[in-house]
Motif scaffolding. Sequence first.
Motif, PDB file in Angstrom:
ATOM      1  N   GLN A  29       0.777  -1.200   0.022  1.00  0.00           N
ATOM      2  CA  GLN A  29      -0.033  -0.090  -0.028  1.00  0.00           C
ATOM      3  C   GLN A  29       0.911   1.399  -0.098  1.00  0.00           C
ATOM      4  N   PRO A  30       0.614   2.370  -0.992  1.00  0.00           N
ATOM      5  CA  PRO A  30       1.360   3.660  -0.975  1.00  0.00           C
ATOM      6  C   PRO A  30       0.881   4.334   0.448  1.00  0.00           C
ATOM      7  N   LEU A  31       2.313   4.989   0.828  1.00  0.00           N
ATOM      8  CA  LEU A  31       2.257   5.836   1.916  1.00  0.00           C
ATOM      9  C   LEU A  31       2.488   7.131   1.611  1.00  0.00           C
ATOM     10  N   THR A  32       3.652   7.345   1.353  1.00  0.00           N
ATOM     11  CA  THR A  32       4.113   9.041   0.611  1.00  0.00           C
ATOM     12  C   THR A  32       5.059   8.800  -0.293  1.00  0.00           C
ATOM     13  N   ARG A  46       7.284   5.559  -0.350  1.00  0.00           N
ATOM     14  CA  ARG A  46       7.405   4.867   0.637  1.00  0.00           C
ATOM     15  C   ARG A  46       6.289   4.210   0.482  1.00  0.00           C
ATOM     16  N   TRP A  47       6.127   2.877   0.830  1.00  0.00           N
ATOM     17  CA  TRP A  47       5.182   1.700   1.039  1.00  0.00           C
ATOM     18  C   TRP A  47       5.055   1.052   2.142  1.00  0.00           C
ATOM     19  N   ARG A  48       3.769   0.334   2.396  1.00  0.00           N
ATOM     20  CA  ARG A  48       3.831  -0.600   3.659  1.00  0.00           C
ATOM     21  C   ARG A  48       3.626  -1.827   2.849  1.00  0.00           C
ATOM     22  N   GLU A  90       4.550  -6.813   9.018  1.00  0.00           N
ATOM     23  CA  GLU A  90       4.529  -5.405   8.235  1.00  0.00           C
ATOM     24  C   GLU A  90       5.864  -5.085   8.173  1.00  0.00           C
ATOM     25  N   PHE A  92       8.094  -1.601   6.280  1.00  0.00           N
ATOM     26  CA  PHE A  92       8.248  -0.418   5.492  1.00  0.00           C
ATOM     27  C   PHE A  92       8.983  -0.668   4.018  1.00  0.00           C
ATOM     28  N   ARG A  94      10.743   1.120   0.621  1.00  0.00           N
ATOM     29  CA  ARG A  94      11.156   2.640  -0.331  1.00  0.00           C
ATOM     30  C   ARG A  94      11.534   2.190  -1.561  1.00  0.00           C
TER      31      ARG A  94
END
Length: 98
Positions: A29-32, A46-48, A90, A92, A94
């Motif tokens: 899932q996309p974050l920023t 950044r994604w999770r 989970e 993070f 990049r």
Amino acid sequence: MRRVESGRDAHGNPVYTQTRTAVSGCSVQPLTTNEQLAAGAQVQGRWRLFGPAGLNLDGIDAIEVNGRTYEIDGEAQEWPDLSGRADHVEAFLRRVTG
């Protein structure tokens, strides 16, 4: 992609051998995202990652989704369910382009 250090290059930097393993039951899932113009139009995202319990990831590993490679950013965490059993992992991710 599991990465294992297999030697050093002429500058003393680590060289890695990659082993690919398909893993089902994951979601990314996309974050920023941001753009660095001073660095030559570089885009950093950044994604999770949500993966199945027992997914073993190291900080030097990477994953590939739809032909794009994402680096593990930090330490993957295993999360328990309400009874305390391992539920999912989970991490993070990049990706830097440009």
